[in-house]
Design a protein around this motif. Structure first.
Motif, mmCIF file in Angstrom:
data_model
loop_
_atom_site.group_PDB
_atom_site.id
_atom_site.type_symbol
_atom_site.label_atom_id
_atom_site.label_comp_id
_atom_site.label_asym_id
_atom_site.label_seq_id
_atom_site.Cartn_x
_atom_site.Cartn_y
_atom_site.Cartn_z
ATOM 1 N N LEU A 1 -11.608 39.765 -37.617
ATOM 2 C CA LEU A 1 -10.223 39.965 -37.167
ATOM 3 C C LEU A 1 -9.756 41.382 -37.477
ATOM 4 N N ASP A 2 -10.145 41.916 -38.615
ATOM 5 C CA ASP A 2 -9.793 43.296 -38.967
ATOM 6 C C ASP A 2 -10.368 44.269 -37.948
ATOM 7 N N ILE A 3 -11.602 44.019 -37.529
ATOM 8 C CA ILE A 3 -12.273 44.890 -36.563
ATOM 9 C C ILE A 3 -11.613 44.753 -35.190
ATOM 10 N N ALA A 4 -11.308 43.529 -34.788
ATOM 11 C CA ALA A 4 -10.651 43.311 -33.501
ATOM 12 C C ALA A 4 -9.273 43.984 -33.482
ATOM 13 N N GLY A 5 -8.550 43.871 -34.575
ATOM 14 C CA GLY A 5 -7.254 44.545 -34.671
ATOM 15 C C GLY A 5 -7.406 46.060 -34.576
ATOM 16 N N SER A 6 -8.453 46.574 -35.185
ATOM 17 C CA SER A 6 -8.719 48.013 -35.119
ATOM 18 C C SER A 6 -8.958 48.462 -33.684
ATOM 19 N N LEU A 7 -9.665 47.650 -32.918
ATOM 20 C CA LEU A 7 -9.912 47.981 -31.511
ATOM 21 C C LEU A 7 -8.594 48.046 -30.744
ATOM 22 N N GLY A 8 -7.735 47.068 -30.948
ATOM 23 C CA GLY A 8 -6.439 47.072 -30.276
ATOM 24 C C GLY A 8 -5.593 48.277 -30.655
ATOM 25 N N PHE A 9 -5.570 48.602 -31.942
ATOM 26 C CA PHE A 9 -4.789 49.753 -32.394
ATOM 27 C C PHE A 9 -5.423 51.074 -31.967
ATOM 28 N N ALA A 10 -6.740 51.085 -31.776
ATOM 29 C CA ALA A 10 -7.403 52.292 -31.261
ATOM 30 C C ALA A 10 -6.933 52.563 -29.828
ATOM 31 N N PHE A 11 -6.874 51.517 -29.003
ATOM 32 C CA PHE A 11 -6.372 51.686 -27.639
ATOM 33 C C PHE A 11 -4.901 52.118 -27.652
ATOM 34 N N LEU A 12 -4.114 51.518 -28.533
ATOM 35 C CA LEU A 12 -2.702 51.897 -28.649
ATOM 36 C C LEU A 12 -2.565 53.361 -29.070
ATOM 37 N N SER A 13 -3.355 53.787 -30.037
ATOM 38 C CA SER A 13 -3.320 55.183 -30.493
ATOM 39 C C SER A 13 -3.680 56.135 -29.365
ATOM 40 N N TYR A 14 -4.714 55.778 -28.613
ATOM 41 C CA TYR A 14 -5.125 56.622 -27.490
ATOM 42 C C TYR A 14 -4.018 56.695 -26.442
ATOM 43 N N ALA A 15 -3.410 55.552 -26.128
ATOM 44 C CA ALA A 15 -2.365 55.509 -25.105
ATOM 45 C C ALA A 15 -1.157 56.357 -25.525
ATOM 46 N N ILE A 16 -0.738 56.224 -26.773
ATOM 47 C CA ILE A 16 0.403 57.015 -27.265
ATOM 48 C C ILE A 16 0.063 58.503 -27.228
ATOM 49 N N SER A 17 -1.131 58.859 -27.682
ATOM 50 C CA SER A 17 -1.556 60.262 -27.670
ATOM 51 C C SER A 17 -1.612 60.813 -26.259
ATOM 52 N N ASP A 18 -2.091 60.005 -25.328
ATOM 53 C CA ASP A 18 -2.181 60.433 -23.934
ATOM 54 C C ASP A 18 -0.803 60.720 -23.359
ATOM 55 N N VAL A 19 0.166 59.859 -23.646
ATOM 56 C CA VAL A 19 1.534 60.067 -23.167
ATOM 57 C C VAL A 19 2.102 61.355 -23.758
ATOM 58 N N ILE A 20 1.905 61.552 -25.047
ATOM 59 C CA ILE A 20 2.424 62.764 -25.700
ATOM 60 C C ILE A 20 1.793 64.012 -25.104
ATOM 61 N N ILE A 21 0.483 64.000 -24.922
ATOM 62 C CA ILE A 21 -0.228 65.163 -24.371
ATOM 63 C C ILE A 21 0.247 65.461 -22.950
ATOM 64 N N ARG A 22 0.443 64.429 -22.152
ATOM 65 C CA ARG A 22 0.909 64.637 -20.771
ATOM 66 C C ARG A 22 2.323 65.216 -20.748
ATOM 67 N N LYS A 23 3.201 64.719 -21.625
ATOM 68 C CA LYS A 23 4.575 65.239 -21.656
ATOM 69 C C LYS A 23 4.608 66.675 -22.148
ATOM 70 N N VAL A 24 3.832 66.979 -23.161
ATOM 71 C CA VAL A 24 3.781 68.345 -23.680
ATOM 72 C C VAL A 24 3.173 69.275 -22.626
ATOM 73 N N GLY A 25 2.141 68.785 -21.924
ATOM 74 C CA GLY A 25 1.498 69.575 -20.880
ATOM 75 C C GLY A 25 2.453 69.906 -19.749
ATOM 76 N N LYS A 26 3.303 68.954 -19.359
ATOM 77 C CA LYS A 26 4.277 69.197 -18.299
ATOM 78 C C LYS A 26 5.329 70.214 -18.734
ATOM 79 N N LYS A 27 5.726 70.146 -19.995
ATOM 80 C CA LYS A 27 6.728 71.099 -20.496
ATOM 81 C C LYS A 27 6.151 72.505 -20.570
ATOM 82 N N CYS A 28 4.862 72.590 -20.902
ATOM 83 C CA CYS A 28 4.214 73.908 -21.007
ATOM 84 C C CYS A 28 4.015 74.542 -19.627
#
Length: 109
Positions: free
Chosen positions: A80-107
């Motif tokens: 369960l710890d590993i499965a939770g890590s997988l879910g949070f890894a996808f969440l981390s990637y998704a949040i980072s992707d949104v931030i990078i896209r917004k910063v990229g548009k502003k630049c």
């Protein structure tokens, strides 16, 4: 990775699940931190997600599975710890992707 680390700290403090090695035997000394989610698994899975579509993905994915398996095998995490890590890894990637896209548009402006 920074987003993943922040999520890891917050989730460990919210859920406070003890490690399985607290009550059962493990092959290594039992870490004092909480079990859910696995920081090792979260980190390696974030890297694997970033490499999706790259030629090296398959090899890295096998390595990520090995790391995840060893965490359970050593007795310091549950599946369960590993499965939770997988879910949070996808969440981390998704949040980072949104931030990078917004910063990229502003630049670009």
């Amino acid at each position: 990775l920074l987003i993943g680390f922040l999520i890891l700290i917050a989730v460990k403090e919210i859920f406070t699940y003890p490690r399985p090695c607290v009550t059962d035997e493990s092959l290594i000394s039992c870490p004092e931190s909480y079990s859910f989610p696995s920081g090792h698994a979260l980190t390696i899975l974030i890297f694997a997600i970033v490499l999706i579509g790259e030629p090296s993905f398959f090899i890295f994915f096998i390595f990520a599975l090995f790391i995840c398996y060893t965490r359970v095998f050593l007795g310091v995490h549950t599946p369960l710890d590993i499965a939770g890590s997988l879910g949070f890894a996808f969440l981390s990637y998704a949040i980072s992707d949104v931030i990078i896209r917004k910063v990229g548009k502003k630049c670009e402006k």
